[in-house]
Design a protein around this motif. Structure first.
Motif, mmCIF file in Angstrom:
data_model
loop_
_atom_site.group_PDB
_atom_site.id
_atom_site.type_symbol
_atom_site.label_atom_id
_atom_site.label_comp_id
_atom_site.label_asym_id
_atom_site.label_seq_id
_atom_site.Cartn_x
_atom_site.Cartn_y
_atom_site.Cartn_z
ATOM 1 N N GLU A 46 0.814 -1.196 0.000
ATOM 2 C CA GLU A 46 0.000 0.000 0.000
ATOM 3 C C GLU A 46 0.856 1.257 0.000
ATOM 4 O O GLU A 46 1.971 1.283 0.519
ATOM 5 N N TYR A 47 0.293 2.290 -0.557
ATOM 6 C CA TYR A 47 0.945 3.591 -0.639
ATOM 7 C C TYR A 47 0.991 4.250 0.727
ATOM 8 O O TYR A 47 0.022 4.222 1.491
ATOM 9 N N VAL A 48 2.123 4.849 1.042
ATOM 10 C CA VAL A 48 2.284 5.587 2.283
ATOM 11 C C VAL A 48 2.332 7.087 2.016
ATOM 12 O O VAL A 48 1.580 7.861 2.599
ATOM 13 N N GLY A 49 3.219 7.490 1.138
ATOM 14 C CA GLY A 49 3.361 8.887 0.795
ATOM 15 C C GLY A 49 4.462 9.066 -0.227
ATOM 16 O O GLY A 49 5.183 8.132 -0.550
ATOM 17 N N ASP A 50 4.590 10.275 -0.732
ATOM 18 C CA ASP A 50 5.641 10.549 -1.700
ATOM 19 C C ASP A 50 5.995 12.019 -1.694
ATOM 20 O O ASP A 50 5.271 12.852 -1.135
ATOM 21 N N ILE A 51 7.118 12.332 -2.312
ATOM 22 C CA ILE A 51 7.551 13.704 -2.498
ATOM 23 C C ILE A 51 7.865 13.916 -3.963
ATOM 24 O O ILE A 51 8.543 13.102 -4.582
ATOM 25 N N ALA A 52 7.336 14.978 -4.530
ATOM 26 C CA ALA A 52 7.651 15.373 -5.890
ATOM 27 C C ALA A 52 8.759 16.406 -5.854
ATOM 28 O O ALA A 52 8.719 17.334 -5.042
ATOM 29 N N TRP A 53 9.742 16.230 -6.731
ATOM 30 C CA TRP A 53 10.875 17.160 -6.695
ATOM 31 C C TRP A 53 10.466 18.585 -7.045
ATOM 32 O O TRP A 53 11.044 19.545 -6.524
ATOM 33 N N SER A 54 9.492 18.706 -7.922
ATOM 34 C CA SER A 54 9.003 20.019 -8.304
ATOM 35 C C SER A 54 8.247 20.650 -7.143
ATOM 36 O O SER A 54 7.132 20.233 -6.816
ATOM 37 N N GLY A 55 8.879 21.627 -6.516
ATOM 38 C CA GLY A 55 8.267 22.295 -5.384
ATOM 39 C C GLY A 55 8.313 21.509 -4.089
ATOM 40 O O GLY A 55 7.816 21.988 -3.064
ATOM 41 N N SER A 56 8.889 20.331 -4.137
ATOM 42 C CA SER A 56 8.985 19.457 -2.957
ATOM 43 C C SER A 56 7.624 19.219 -2.324
ATOM 44 O O SER A 56 7.494 19.141 -1.095
ATOM 45 N N SER A 57 6.615 19.100 -3.151
ATOM 46 C CA SER A 57 5.276 18.840 -2.644
ATOM 47 C C SER A 57 5.173 17.404 -2.159
ATOM 48 O O SER A 57 5.771 16.492 -2.725
ATOM 49 N N THR A 58 4.421 17.207 -1.110
ATOM 50 C CA THR A 58 4.252 15.879 -0.532
ATOM 51 C C THR A 58 2.791 15.491 -0.500
ATOM 52 O O THR A 58 1.894 16.333 -0.505
ATOM 53 N N ASN A 59 2.562 14.196 -0.453
ATOM 54 C CA ASN A 59 1.224 13.650 -0.393
ATOM 55 C C ASN A 59 1.268 12.402 0.472
ATOM 56 O O ASN A 59 2.272 11.672 0.464
ATOM 57 N N PHE A 60 0.198 12.153 1.204
ATOM 58 C CA PHE A 60 0.188 11.028 2.127
ATOM 59 C C PHE A 60 -1.133 10.287 2.089
ATOM 60 O O PHE A 60 -2.186 10.858 1.787
ATOM 61 N N ALA A 61 -1.060 9.019 2.422
ATOM 62 C CA ALA A 61 -2.269 8.238 2.599
ATOM 63 C C ALA A 61 -3.013 8.719 3.839
ATOM 64 O O ALA A 61 -2.408 9.223 4.786
ATOM 65 N N ASP A 62 -4.321 8.555 3.833
ATOM 66 C CA ASP A 62 -5.123 9.016 4.956
ATOM 67 C C ASP A 62 -4.681 8.390 6.278
ATOM 68 O O ASP A 62 -4.753 9.031 7.332
ATOM 69 N N ALA A 63 -4.224 7.167 6.226
ATOM 70 C CA ALA A 63 -3.852 6.452 7.434
ATOM 71 C C ALA A 63 -2.662 7.060 8.162
ATOM 72 O O ALA A 63 -2.482 6.818 9.361
ATOM 73 N N VAL A 64 -1.851 7.849 7.454
ATOM 74 C CA VAL A 64 -0.645 8.396 8.070
ATOM 75 C C VAL A 64 -0.618 9.912 8.076
ATOM 76 O O VAL A 64 0.331 10.504 8.620
ATOM 77 N N LYS A 65 -1.607 10.553 7.520
ATOM 78 C CA LYS A 65 -1.640 12.011 7.482
ATOM 79 C C LYS A 65 -1.584 12.603 8.886
ATOM 80 O O LYS A 65 -2.258 12.145 9.799
ATOM 81 N N GLY A 66 -0.744 13.620 9.032
ATOM 82 C CA GLY A 66 -0.576 14.261 10.319
ATOM 83 C C GLY A 66 0.453 13.599 11.208
ATOM 84 O O GLY A 66 0.832 14.173 12.241
ATOM 85 N N ARG A 67 0.905 12.410 10.827
ATOM 86 C CA ARG A 67 1.891 11.689 11.631
ATOM 87 C C ARG A 67 3.219 11.514 10.900
ATOM 88 O O ARG A 67 4.269 11.487 11.538
ATOM 89 N N PHE A 68 3.167 11.376 9.589
ATOM 90 C CA PHE A 68 4.368 11.146 8.784
ATOM 91 C C PHE A 68 4.710 12.384 7.970
ATOM 92 O O PHE A 68 3.822 13.116 7.535
ATOM 93 N N THR A 69 5.998 12.601 7.751
ATOM 94 C CA THR A 69 6.467 13.646 6.857
ATOM 95 C C THR A 69 7.561 13.086 5.959
ATOM 96 O O THR A 69 8.234 12.115 6.314
ATOM 97 N N ILE A 70 7.726 13.692 4.803
ATOM 98 C CA ILE A 70 8.755 13.284 3.849
ATOM 99 C C ILE A 70 9.569 14.503 3.463
ATOM 100 O O ILE A 70 9.020 15.586 3.252
ATOM 101 N N SER A 71 10.874 14.325 3.359
ATOM 102 C CA SER A 71 11.752 15.411 2.970
ATOM 103 C C SER A 71 12.808 14.898 2.006
ATOM 104 O O SER A 71 13.048 13.695 1.904
#
Length: 125
Positions: A46-71
């Motif tokens: 299952e998907y957890v999250g990702d970071i796009a290099w353009s603008g360093s935008s991040t996205n997360f699965a609902d199950a981990v939102k607010g708890r996980f960060t990506i850099s």
């Protein structure tokens, strides 16, 4: 040849934190971002999250939102996954992969290649 290595996994109690790193070796390449996925025994990846290099935008699965960060990592095509307030439900093998397509759903594993072998994260109660 191009192979990512995930590190930082381990055993942690409920509510604890871990930081995973994804480092590539074997050559240089271009990508549009880095994704993190996880798979528990007997379950689908299952998907957890990702970071796009353009603008360093991040996205997360609902199950981990607010708890996980990506850099971004220090090197090209690397990323770090910071996991906070971990729950037993987060127990899984965590994988990183490079996004090869600039379009399509960023949550789909089909948009990624150069998968790592994973690192085990275990959260106890």
């Amino acid at each position: 040849q191009v192979q990512p290595v995930e590190s930082g996994g381990g055993l942690v109690q409920r509510g604890g934190s871990l930081r995973l790193s994804c480092t590539y070796s074997g050559g240089t390449f271009s990508s549009y971002g880095m994704g993190w996925f996880r798979q528990a025994p007997g379950k689908e990846r299952e998907y957890v999250g990702d970071i796009a290099w353009s603008g360093s935008s991040t996205n997360f699965a609902d199950a981990v939102k607010g708890r996980f960060t990506i850099s971004r990592g220090d090197a090209a095509n690397t990323a770090e996954l910071q996991m906070n307030r971990l729950k037993p439900e987060d127990t899984a093998i965590y994988y990183c992969a490079a996004k090869w397509s600039p379009w399509g759903p960023r949550t789909s594993p089909n948009q990624y290649h150069y998968w790592g072998r994973g690192t085990q994260v275990t959260v106890s109660s």
